[in-house]
Design an enzyme around this catalytic site. Structure first.
Site, PDB file in Angstrom:
ATOM      1  N   SER A   1       9.598 -14.422   5.500  1.00 22.11           N
ATOM      2  CA  SER A   1      10.201 -13.082   5.506  1.00 22.11           C
ATOM      3  C   SER A   1      10.858 -12.810   6.861  1.00 22.11           C
ATOM      4  CB  SER A   1       9.133 -12.023   5.229  1.00 22.11           C
ATOM      5  OG  SER A   1       9.613 -10.728   5.549  1.00 22.11           O
TER       6      SER A   1
ATOM      7  N   CYS B   1      -2.408  -0.191 -11.105  1.00 22.41           N
ATOM      8  CA  CYS B   1      -2.799  -1.250 -12.035  1.00 22.41           C
ATOM      9  C   CYS B   1      -3.480  -2.393 -11.298  1.00 22.41           C
ATOM     10  CB  CYS B   1      -1.613  -1.738 -12.862  1.00 22.41           C
ATOM     11  SG  CYS B   1      -0.399  -2.739 -11.991  1.00 22.41           S
TER      12      CYS B   1
END
Length: 433
Positions: free
Chosen positions: A220, A379
């Site tokens: 990244s 979730c």
């Protein structure tokens, strides 16, 4: 020409059929808890055994209902993002706490789709260098201010270690770094490789507390920039270096290797490559610590909504998929620790912090993105709290006798690190924070 009355009657019949299908299938699936749905046509029905908090949710369009019936694992997150499925009391986390706590993990009508995804999982997890870098950029090269909304001050984006239930998030993330450092048994001037170094927090901690020389690798560009800025800010640039490099290409050797929260991006077809490369990089008296999310049950597939919107190419492994590759690489397993519910508590803290600053996320992106991130955190939390996910830490060496034969050393090493932490200067701000 069709008569208007016949068109209306046909449409009404279609609505009635959709409502009946939705009611039938949701009642078949939801057998625990209490959740009342309101359909787009206004019909209400309740599912579950009536236990626990009673949640009310609404479908705003017939299209949302149709998509949930056709592909529930993908569609529920999508229609929540779009605003065509709303929770009228409580939050999406409360609804998911019910939906993800059922006797069957999947509704019966979704199981054929699971088999198709399972058969295609090797293709979806095929992560050569270029694809791996693109997958990382999809998630980790988002605006850095987003992560500051909900992570701790050190930007630890992995499971914290709650030594007691009342621990604050920052303290639990510090405890995680301390616990990992203790297992690595680091000596001054050891060469350490941090695979998937994130925003540099663990590497900087190891360099500062142990006197080791750390190399952090990331794919990244956003994380690389922040990590190097932090190293310079803390005057650790000589002992903590960060490079934009694939783990397959970094030169060695290293006395210690650590990897936290990166293995989930490797892909099942590259486990042999991963561990063989680690074995090549590790010195004969070296030690490695792998920290990863895992499954308590057997091999599975990545949730399609997560794969599409959050972690493309990602997969959470079962230990039965990991250990054979470790054996083939010639590495010895010295210790395996399972962290149960620690990530559920971490994600709860992230979700609550994100919701407290949700308006700032909307300003960075938009309402749809904020709903997507809210659904992702909720979730994920419930997958750890209600289903079969956990974290594992595997300690590895190339030969016997590198680490002590009992775990008593962990407490001693952690105490030494605590004494160092107490003597540290006040925390410096993250560059750009």
């Amino acid at each position: 020409m069709r008569r208007p009355g016949l068109v209306f009657a046909g449409s009404l019949l279609l609505v009635v059929s959709m409502d009946r299908l939705l009611r039938y299938f949701l009642r078949q699936f939801i057998r625990r808890g209490a959740i009342t749905f309101t359909t787009a046509s206004g019909e209400k029905f309740t599912c579950g055994d009536g236990t626990g908090p009673h949640i009310f949710a609404r479908f705003l369009t017939a299209d949302a209902e149709r998509r949930v019936l056709l592909n529930p694992e993908l569609a529920l997150g999508e229609i929540y993002m779009e605003g065509s499925f709303v929770v009228e009391n409580g939050s999406i986390a409360d609804a998911l706490a019910i939906l993800m706590d059922q006797p069957d993990v999947l509704p019966d009508w979704a199981k054929p789709q699971w088999w198709l995804r399972y058969l295609a999982r090797h293709l979806r997890q095929f992560n050569p260098r270029g694809r791996a870098r693109n997958n990382v950029a999809h998630h980790y090269d988002l605006d850095g201010r987003l992560y500051s909304l909900f992570l701790d001050s050190d930007k630890q984006y992995s499971c914290a270690y709650f030594e007691n239930p009342d621990m604050a998030l920052d303290d639990a993330q510090l405890a995680k770094k301390r616990h990992i450092a203790a297992k690595l048994l680091i000596r001054p001037r050891d060469r350490i490789l941090d695979i998937g170094s994130g925003w540099g927090g663990l590497s900087l901690y190891l360099a500062e507390t142990t006197g080791a020389n750390v190399t952090g690798v990331t794919l990244s560009t956003e994380q690389l920039q922040v990590s190097n800025a932090r190293a310079a800010e803390k005057k650790l640039a000589q002992s903590a270096k960060f490079v934009l490099e694939d783990y397959r290409d970094i030169p060695g050797p290293f006395d210690r290797i650590v990897s936290v929260g990166m293995f989930e991006h490797v892909g099942v077809d590259f486990y042999d490559t991963y561990f063989k490369r680690c074995a090549e990089l590790l010195t004969e008296d070296g030690a490695m610590l792998l920290h990863s999310i895992g499954r308590s049950e057997g091999p599975d597939v990545t949730n399609p909504w997560i794969a599409k919107y959050i972690f493309p190419g990602g997969y959470i492994p079962a230990l039965s998929e990991v250990l054979p590759s470790i054996e083939r690489a010639g590495l010895l397993v010295c210790d395996i620790e399972i962290l149960r519910l620690h990530y559920a508590e971490t994600l709860k803290a992230w979700r609550e912090r994100f919701m407290a600053r949700r308006e700032e996320a909307i300003q960075l992106y938009d309402e749809r993105f904020a709903r997507m991130w809210e659904f992702y955190l909720a979730c994920s939390e419930m997958a750890f709290r209600k289903q079969n996910l956990m974290n594992f830490q595997i300690q590895l060496t190339k030969r016997q006798g590198v680490v002590p034969i009992t775990r008593d050393y962990l407490a001693r090493e952690e105490d030494k690190l605590r004494r160092f932490e107490v003597g540290q200067k006040p925390r410096l701000q993250i560059a750009g924070e």
